[in-house]
Design a protein around this motif. Structure first.
Motif, mmCIF file in Angstrom:
data_model
loop_
_atom_site.group_PDB
_atom_site.id
_atom_site.type_symbol
_atom_site.label_atom_id
_atom_site.label_comp_id
_atom_site.label_asym_id
_atom_site.label_seq_id
_atom_site.Cartn_x
_atom_site.Cartn_y
_atom_site.Cartn_z
ATOM 1 N N LEU A 11 -15.650 -30.980 -0.620
ATOM 2 C CA LEU A 11 -14.643 -30.374 -1.493
ATOM 3 C C LEU A 11 -13.345 -31.185 -1.520
ATOM 4 O O LEU A 11 -12.658 -31.225 -2.549
ATOM 5 C CB LEU A 11 -14.372 -28.939 -1.042
ATOM 6 C CG LEU A 11 -15.563 -27.981 -1.202
ATOM 7 C CD1 LEU A 11 -15.237 -26.619 -0.616
ATOM 8 C CD2 LEU A 11 -15.954 -27.844 -2.678
ATOM 9 N N VAL A 12 -13.017 -31.818 -0.407
ATOM 10 C CA VAL A 12 -11.831 -32.682 -0.384
ATOM 11 C C VAL A 12 -11.997 -33.822 -1.382
ATOM 12 O O VAL A 12 -11.070 -34.156 -2.138
ATOM 13 C CB VAL A 12 -11.596 -33.231 1.045
ATOM 14 C CG1 VAL A 12 -10.680 -34.456 1.015
ATOM 15 C CG2 VAL A 12 -10.984 -32.158 1.925
ATOM 16 N N SER A 52 -5.420 -34.855 -0.561
ATOM 17 C CA SER A 52 -4.947 -36.050 0.146
ATOM 18 C C SER A 52 -5.132 -35.964 1.653
ATOM 19 O O SER A 52 -5.172 -36.976 2.344
ATOM 20 C CB SER A 52 -3.464 -36.289 -0.174
ATOM 21 O OG SER A 52 -2.691 -35.157 0.192
ATOM 22 N N SER A 53 -5.258 -34.736 2.204
ATOM 23 C CA SER A 53 -5.415 -34.567 3.640
ATOM 24 C C SER A 53 -6.902 -34.439 3.989
ATOM 25 O O SER A 53 -7.783 -34.606 3.149
ATOM 26 C CB SER A 53 -4.667 -33.326 4.121
ATOM 27 O OG SER A 53 -5.273 -32.160 3.582
ATOM 28 N N GLN A 54 -7.175 -34.099 5.261
ATOM 29 C CA GLN A 54 -8.565 -33.889 5.683
ATOM 30 C C GLN A 54 -9.107 -32.543 5.228
ATOM 31 O O GLN A 54 -10.288 -32.270 5.403
ATOM 32 C CB GLN A 54 -8.663 -34.002 7.212
ATOM 33 C CG GLN A 54 -8.382 -35.402 7.738
ATOM 34 C CD GLN A 54 -8.547 -35.489 9.233
ATOM 35 O OE1 GLN A 54 -8.669 -34.467 9.927
ATOM 36 N NE2 GLN A 54 -8.553 -36.701 9.753
#
Length: 200
Positions: free
Chosen positions: A159-160, A166-168
């Motif tokens: 999903l990231v 931009s983060s984990q």
């Protein structure tokens, strides 16, 4: 295989070797109290007469009270109880079975998968439900935890990438959201007897 089993019964080998044969398709295990070596030698001889061969890599003798063995995706033998460390004889999903499932989960959650999330989730849940449906026997909690951890991590990574976070993604897609609002099946919830969220 059926010819071997029929000959085993006809010659009374179960009584002779104090043994039982557990079989599925072409795989089988002979459980014998004190005559495992004799049972294996007889089996090898009969298989040769029938024009069949034993898989030499898989054909071994194990003392099930001391040594684990794998059969049909399970590991049977000594297990350690986590709470107090005592040993008991039991069964659990084998490491290979857990790794195989993890691989299938990763195949569904590949970066190139462009299916809508509900379709991805439903495919994932069907896979998890099928696996858990087979592995309903024995000690399962540790295997379920390992799979839940893998699923949570891979869903989050999937999903990231899809949403270009931009983060984990631990804040955007924490476990309680992955296994809650997003509808991913959590095996530990099934183990504890609560109703799964699958397929919403």
């Amino acid at each position: 295989m059926n010819r071997f089993l029929r000959y085993w019964r006809q010659t009374g080998r179960g009584d002779i070797y104090s043994a039982h044969v557990i079989s599925y398709a072409d795989d089988f295990v002979i459980l014998s109290r004190d005559k495992a070596a004799e049972a294996m030698a007889w089996t090898a001889h009969v298989m040769t007469r029938l024009g069949l061969t034993l898989n030499q890599e898989k054909t071994v003798i194990r003392d099930a009270r001391q040594e684990p063995f794998s059969f049909l995706g399970y590991t049977f033998g000594p297990h350690r109880f986590r709470k107090d460390g005592h040993w008991y004889l039991g069964a659990s999903p084998s490491k290979k079975s857990v790794q195989r499932l993890k691989g299938k989960v990763s195949e569904i959650l590949t970066p190139g998968n462009c299916e809508p999330w509900p379709e991805v989730r439903d495919r994932l849940n069907r896979l998890l439900q099928g696996w858990a449906g087979y592995f309903q026997y024995g000690t399962r909690l540790m295997a379920y935890r390992a799979i839940d951890n893998h699923v949570g991590t891979r869903v989050r990574q999937f999903l990231v990438r899809r949403h270009k976070v931009s983060s984990q993604g631990t804040r955007t897609f924490p476990d309680h959201k992955v296994f809650g609002k997003l509808g991913v099946l959590r095996l530990r919830r099934m183990h504890l007897g609560a109703s799964p969220i699958a397929g919403r």
